[in-house]
Motif scaffolding. Structure first.
Motif, mmCIF file in Angstrom:
data_model
loop_
_atom_site.group_PDB
_atom_site.id
_atom_site.type_symbol
_atom_site.label_atom_id
_atom_site.label_comp_id
_atom_site.label_asym_id
_atom_site.label_seq_id
_atom_site.Cartn_x
_atom_site.Cartn_y
_atom_site.Cartn_z
ATOM 1 N N LYS A 577 0.820 -1.223 0.000
ATOM 2 C CA LYS A 577 0.000 0.000 0.000
ATOM 3 C C LYS A 577 0.852 1.272 0.000
ATOM 4 C CE LYS A 577 -4.080 0.559 1.884
ATOM 5 N NZ LYS A 577 -5.241 0.381 1.002
ATOM 6 N N SER A 578 2.028 1.137 0.581
ATOM 7 C CA SER A 578 2.872 2.346 0.635
ATOM 8 C C SER A 578 3.733 2.501 -0.613
ATOM 9 C CB SER A 578 3.758 2.286 1.883
ATOM 10 O OG SER A 578 4.707 1.249 1.725
ATOM 11 N N MET A 579 3.568 1.601 -1.595
ATOM 12 C CA MET A 579 4.430 1.635 -2.779
ATOM 13 C C MET A 579 3.906 2.565 -3.860
ATOM 14 S SD MET A 579 5.384 -2.310 -3.462
ATOM 15 C CE MET A 579 6.627 -3.166 -2.540
ATOM 16 N N THR A 580 4.839 3.047 -4.683
ATOM 17 C CA THR A 580 4.447 3.804 -5.877
ATOM 18 C C THR A 580 3.967 2.812 -6.936
ATOM 19 O OG1 THR A 580 6.630 3.579 -6.868
ATOM 20 C CG2 THR A 580 6.254 5.514 -5.446
ATOM 21 N N ILE A 581 3.305 3.321 -7.963
ATOM 22 C CA ILE A 581 2.813 2.453 -9.035
ATOM 23 C C ILE A 581 3.984 1.718 -9.678
ATOM 24 C CG2 ILE A 581 1.742 2.444 -11.332
ATOM 25 C CD1 ILE A 581 -0.119 4.622 -10.320
ATOM 26 N N GLU A 582 5.087 2.444 -9.839
ATOM 27 C CA GLU A 582 6.298 1.860 -10.412
ATOM 28 C C GLU A 582 6.779 0.670 -9.583
ATOM 29 O OE1 GLU A 582 8.432 1.400 -13.443
ATOM 30 O OE2 GLU A 582 6.965 3.043 -13.345
ATOM 31 N N GLU A 583 6.822 0.867 -8.274
ATOM 32 C CA GLU A 583 7.297 -0.199 -7.378
ATOM 33 C C GLU A 583 6.350 -1.393 -7.392
ATOM 34 O OE1 GLU A 583 9.640 2.274 -3.863
ATOM 35 O OE2 GLU A 583 7.460 2.322 -3.921
ATOM 36 N N ARG A 584 5.079 -1.092 -7.493
ATOM 37 C CA ARG A 584 4.095 -2.182 -7.467
ATOM 38 C C ARG A 584 4.242 -3.147 -8.638
ATOM 39 N NH1 ARG A 584 -1.619 -0.173 -5.018
ATOM 40 N NH2 ARG A 584 -0.717 1.003 -3.309
ATOM 41 N N SER A 616 -8.577 -11.288 5.448
ATOM 42 C CA SER A 616 -8.953 -11.583 4.066
ATOM 43 C C SER A 616 -10.072 -10.644 3.583
ATOM 44 C CB SER A 616 -9.335 -13.054 3.910
ATOM 45 O OG SER A 616 -10.642 -13.285 4.365
ATOM 46 N N VAL A 617 -11.009 -10.314 4.455
ATOM 47 C CA VAL A 617 -12.087 -9.409 4.054
ATOM 48 C C VAL A 617 -11.512 -8.045 3.674
ATOM 49 C CG1 VAL A 617 -14.106 -8.125 4.883
ATOM 50 C CG2 VAL A 617 -13.875 -10.567 5.400
ATOM 51 N N VAL A 618 -10.611 -7.526 4.499
ATOM 52 C CA VAL A 618 -10.039 -6.203 4.231
ATOM 53 C C VAL A 618 -9.221 -6.219 2.938
ATOM 54 C CG1 VAL A 618 -8.405 -4.459 5.067
ATOM 55 C CG2 VAL A 618 -10.022 -5.545 6.661
ATOM 56 N N ILE A 619 -8.328 -7.180 2.816
ATOM 57 C CA ILE A 619 -7.424 -7.183 1.662
ATOM 58 C C ILE A 619 -8.163 -7.497 0.359
ATOM 59 C CG2 ILE A 619 -5.412 -8.335 0.600
ATOM 60 C CD1 ILE A 619 -4.197 -8.606 3.362
ATOM 61 N N ASN A 620 -9.037 -8.512 0.399
ATOM 62 C CA ASN A 620 -9.696 -8.918 -0.846
ATOM 63 C C ASN A 620 -10.637 -7.841 -1.381
ATOM 64 O OD1 ASN A 620 -8.326 -11.262 -0.419
ATOM 65 N ND2 ASN A 620 -10.107 -12.450 0.221
ATOM 66 N N ASN A 621 -11.098 -6.944 -0.489
ATOM 67 C CA ASN A 621 -11.998 -5.883 -0.942
ATOM 68 C C ASN A 621 -11.291 -4.566 -1.198
ATOM 69 O OD1 ASN A 621 -14.496 -7.358 -0.935
ATOM 70 N ND2 ASN A 621 -14.241 -7.455 1.294
ATOM 71 N N ASP A 622 -9.983 -4.561 -1.098
ATOM 72 C CA ASP A 622 -9.221 -3.328 -1.316
ATOM 73 C C ASP A 622 -8.916 -3.184 -2.798
ATOM 74 O OD1 ASP A 622 -7.444 -1.240 -1.393
ATOM 75 O OD2 ASP A 622 -6.466 -1.808 0.498
ATOM 76 N N LYS A 623 -9.656 -2.301 -3.460
ATOM 77 C CA LYS A 623 -9.528 -2.114 -4.917
ATOM 78 C C LYS A 623 -8.118 -1.690 -5.298
ATOM 79 C CE LYS A 623 -13.989 -2.641 -6.152
ATOM 80 N NZ LYS A 623 -14.506 -2.859 -4.826
ATOM 81 N N ASN A 624 -7.492 -1.001 -4.339
ATOM 82 C CA ASN A 624 -6.154 -0.501 -4.494
ATOM 83 C C ASN A 624 -5.095 -1.601 -4.647
ATOM 84 O OD1 ASN A 624 -3.931 1.206 -4.130
ATOM 85 N ND2 ASN A 624 -5.246 2.561 -2.889
ATOM 86 N N ILE A 625 -5.465 -2.795 -4.260
ATOM 87 C CA ILE A 625 -4.503 -3.897 -4.218
ATOM 88 C C ILE A 625 -4.724 -4.882 -5.365
ATOM 89 C CG2 ILE A 625 -3.878 -5.962 -2.854
ATOM 90 C CD1 ILE A 625 -2.614 -3.471 -1.798
#
Ligand code: 26R
Length: 821
Positions: A577-584, A616-625
């Motif tokens: 989550k703390s990464m830049t798009i490039e890092e991701r 799992s609920v938090v991560i799987n629903n995080d659109k950002n991930i």
């Protein structure tokens, strides 16, 4: 003599169809045109069973006629799973059955899915017993399995709002086509009552006047060997009220209370105790153990008597292997019968049991060793308690002789624990009365010699053996992973690796070959798609088979450290989550998959399940991930679920605190299926990493010999905790993963409480995870490691384990019945 026509069910496609229709019409009493999938499964299973029964009867007759020495394998658990595919594959008839079903409008694989798992065990120890039955049958050893026919097996697990709920597992709901009820084989089992010293022929004699009598009825399950005519028997006992007992009640005119007593008797085999976290000294569990072993010993004696030999020859025809200390009373029961019923002397009888019995220990922590309160033993089995005192008396004399005036040795080694309360130590009893004791891996056996039973080792070094567990490649490769099995057969140019798993080592030579690597990863991909489909069907969650499938499936326990895994997942999530798009772009996408049951009364383990599900609920629903990270908890872990998950794993985790896992057999199944191992140097991982090559597995963490000093450092607050670890604990505490009260869980890691060293091993765990990500990015490297994992797993076939038991402990030889006569 009347000569009877011989009857033998044929195995060609047309005959299979005919038998199937026969069972639809006459066993199920239904119209052929009106049969659902479950009905079709049952009719099919019956037609397979007919073929097994014939072989099974012939095999038993063959053993009997040849007077061969046999082993009786005694286990309170058999985690068999499903039987239909196993039977058809072992018969070598999958093609014919598949064709026959197709002709009748069914898909064989769909019918496999109808079957309920026989979940008559908690986990490792029970599944081991099932793998051992398969190997004993396959290698034509004359063996019998004995256990209990629980009406309710391992509980069914449901997850609601992240929390585990337990439901009864009524696995017999649709009938059990694999068992044969034997109303002709029934033994009385006695409980309670008193003992009196009496004079018989001028000699003192102890007589037991029991108060309760319950009947044990045999249910037999044929266990087919792979591509051999030999078929073994698994005899499971079921409790039934005795008639005499009922008659007294009926005469007193109280019909209903008499019926109440009937169900009381049946309760003995009603349910498997689903607790593997702390020893519970429950009376019903003790009665279950004695019920199983008493029926078994009576059965062994009945068969021995047919040989017309003297009872002192018993060890020449029968040996008994006890799967952990749970069946130890079998030896005491045999001793009782030889002395009290057969009139043999104590010394002679003792020699017989000592020569016949051997014991496998599956426990590491001393606190998990089984011990029964003397008060309870005296109440339930007064005569057996006398005999245990007598054994202890003789034994302590030996200790005194070896170490004169050493009160410490006497206190530690005694079969009886005196304070704070009085107990019978079952493992001590087992070591004393058996001629052989073995651990289940090298490291576990070494810990038995140096830490768990060091004094016994000094007294009897020759008794202590090490036999590493194994798993059956038939179920865990051939049946569960057909894609890969076909490939292996193709590249080894022979199908015989399924009977000689050492042949897999030849794959190592070819592990760099591009076309093998390509086909290998394609097979893995197909298995991952199948698992992804199952995940979507069960949880409504889509996962990408392109991601790294990272799996940890086993009982949920603090020592197995699912908590370390999920803490790392949270760390990974916050890092991404703390990464830049490039890092991701450089992140290796992962699906982290968990499955496992927690003992119903094990609060911390249940809260670990809760945390995994909340995360799992938090991560799987995080659109950002998106697909970079998914977390899956698959409910109701069982044998048939393992068969879907294991072939689909890229990576599997076996991360117990070093020195806590006796073996861990699942790692062997994963390695065979080309999953790369991430583990600590504990149990089976030590030997797996040696076989596969240290550079091809990912190991990390504190070594067993360093655990005590690190523990004391943690306890004394001298261990500096990693800031990333502490950061994860804070976000859980803050409520990022739900409002559930995780305080007890967090406290188990803080304030010097971190007994399992999660905080200590965390930095090394993060580092090894980085290495894994890097390796997964280089397909050649990864595929090679995957092939080498399979290539190095030959040692871990249960065929090898069983050969060692047969040669080193049982001294029995294969007895192969050639086909029908
Ligand atoms: C008595 C109570 C606390 C209890 C403890 C443990 C009841 C049941 C168990 C299950 C144990 C005996 C078990 O399954 N042990 C496992 O045996 C496997 C096969 O040898 C090993 O792979 C595994 O490491 C070990 O935990």
């Amino acid at each position: 003599h009347i000569s009877l026509p011989s009857y033998s069910p044929d195995t060609d496609v047309k005959s299979i169809e005919k038998f199937f229709v026969h069972h639809v019409e006459y066993t199920l009493a239904r119209y052929r045109g009106n049969i659902n999938q479950m009905g079709a499964y049952r009719a099919l299973a019956m037609s397979v069973r007919d073929r097994l029964i014939e072989r099974w009867k012939d095999t038993q007759l063959y053993f009997k006629k040849n007077g061969v020495k046999r082993v009786a394998y005694l286990s309170m658990e058999y985690l068999i799973g499903r039987s239909l595919q196993n039977a058809i594959v072992n018969l070598g008839l999958e093609e014919n059955f598949s064709a026959a079903m197709k002709n009748l409008g069914y898909v064989l694989e769909d019918l496999y899915e109808q079957e309920a798992d026989a979940g008559l065990g908690y986990s490792g120890l029970g599944r081991l017993a099932a793998c051992f039955m398969d190997s004993m049958a396959t290698m034509d050893y004359p063996a019998w399995g004995y256990g209990l026919r629980y009406k309710y097996g391992m509980f069914y697990q449901k997850i609601k709002n992240g929390c585990q709920f337990e439901y009864p597992d009524y696995w017999l709901e649709n009938g059990n086509p694999w068992e044969v009820e034997r109303l002709d084989i029934m033994y009385p089992i006695h409980f309670y009552g008193t003992c009196k010293m009496e004079m018989v022929d001028g000699k003192p004699h102890m007589a037991w006047y029991p108060q309760q009598k319950i009947l044990a009825v045999a249910y037999d399950t044929p266990i087919p060997g792979y591509l051999t005519y030999n078929t073994l028997n698994l005899r499971l006992w079921s409790a039934q009220p005795s008639k005499e007992f009922d008659l007294d009640q009926f005469n007193s005119g109280d019909l209903y209370s008499s019926l109440g007593d009937r169900s009381h008797a049946e309760r003995i085999t009603a349910v498997l105790y689903p607790n593997d976290s702390s020893f519970e000294g429950k009376e019903l569990r003790l009665k279950q153990q004695y019920f199983m072993v008493s029926a078994t010993v009576q059965d062994l004696l009945r068969r021995f008597r047919e040989s017309k030999r003297q009872l002192t020859d018993f060890p020449e025809l029968v040996c008994v292997q006890m799967n952990d200390s749970h069946p130890t009373l079998a030896a005491i029961e045999l001793l009782r019968i030889l002395i009290d019923v057969e009139g043999m002397s104590y010394d002679e009888s003792y020699k017989v049991i000592c020569k016949s019995f051997s014991f496998t220990n599956h426990v590491v922590a001393r606190s998990n060793l089984e011990k029964w309160s003397i008060e309870l033993m005296e109440k339930v089995l007064p005569r057996h308690m006398h005999l245990i005192y007598e054994i202890n008396h003789h034994f302590l004399q030996q200790v005194e002789k070896k170490w004169p005036n050493d009160q410490g040795k006497l206190t530690h080694m005694s079969i009886i624990e005196e304070s704070p309360e009085r107990y019978v130590r079952m493992a001590n009893l087992a070591i004393v009365i058996c001629h052989s004791v073995n651990g289940v891996t090298e490291i576990h056996s070494e810990m038995m010699r140096t830490e768990v039973f060091p004094d016994f080792f000094k007294l009897w070094p020759e008794r202590f053996l090490s036999i590493t567990n194994g798993v059956t490649p038939r179920r865990w490769m051939l049946e569960a992973n057909r894609e890969m099995s076909d490939l292996i057969t193709k590249w080894l140019r022979t199908p015989s690796w399924t009977l000689n798993l050492d042949l897999l080592s030849d794959l190592a030579r070819q592990s760099d070959v591009g076309s093998l690597q390509k086909q290998w990863s394609l097979a893995k991909h197909i298995n991952k798609e199948r698992l992804a489909g199952y995940i979507e069907k069960t949880l409504g969650l889509k996962v990408s088979p392109e991601s790294l499938f990272d799996v940890q499936i086993k009982r949920v326990h603090q020592y197995k450290r699912q908590l370390l895994n999920i803490i790392y997942v949270i760390h990974r999530y916050t890092t991404i989550k703390s990464m830049t798009i490039e890092e991701r772009r450089k992140v290796t996408p992962r699906v982290v998959i968990f499955a496992g049951k927690a003992a119903a009364n094990y609060a911390i383990a249940k809260s670990i399940i809760q945390l995994i599900n909340n995360v799992s609920v938090v991560i799987n629903n995080d659109k950002n991930i998106g697909d970079l990270l998914k977390v899956v908890f698959l409910p109701n872990y069982c044998v048939s679920l393992a068969e879907i998950i294991i072939p689909a794993a890229d990576l599997s985790q076996h991360i117990s605190t070093a020195g806590t896992e006796a073996c861990g057999t699942s790692a062997m199944k994963f390695a065979m299926n080309g999953s790369i191992i991430l583990g600590t140097m504990d149990g089976s991982i030590v030997e797996l990493s040696k076989e596969i090559g240290e550079t091809n597995v990912f190991t990390f963490g504190t070594r067993a010999y360093d655990v005590p000093s690190r523990r004391s450092a943690v306890r004394n607050g001298e261990w500096g905790v990693d800031s990333r670890f502490e950061a994860v604990l804070s976000v859980i505490e803050r409520g990022d993963f739900g409002s559930h009260d995780f305080a007890p869980l967090l406290n188990s890691l803080r304030y010097g409480n971190d007994y399992y060293l999660l905080s200590v091993d965390f930095p090394a765990y993060v580092e090894v995870q980085d290495n894994i990500d890097a390796a997964y990015k280089i397909p050649n490297l990864w595929n090679k490691k995957s092939i080498l994992s399979t290539a190095g797993s030959g040692k871990f076939s249960s065929d090898r384990s069983i050969k060692q038991y047969a040669n080193q402990i049982w001294k029995i030889k294969p007895a192969r019945r050639s086909g029908p006569i």
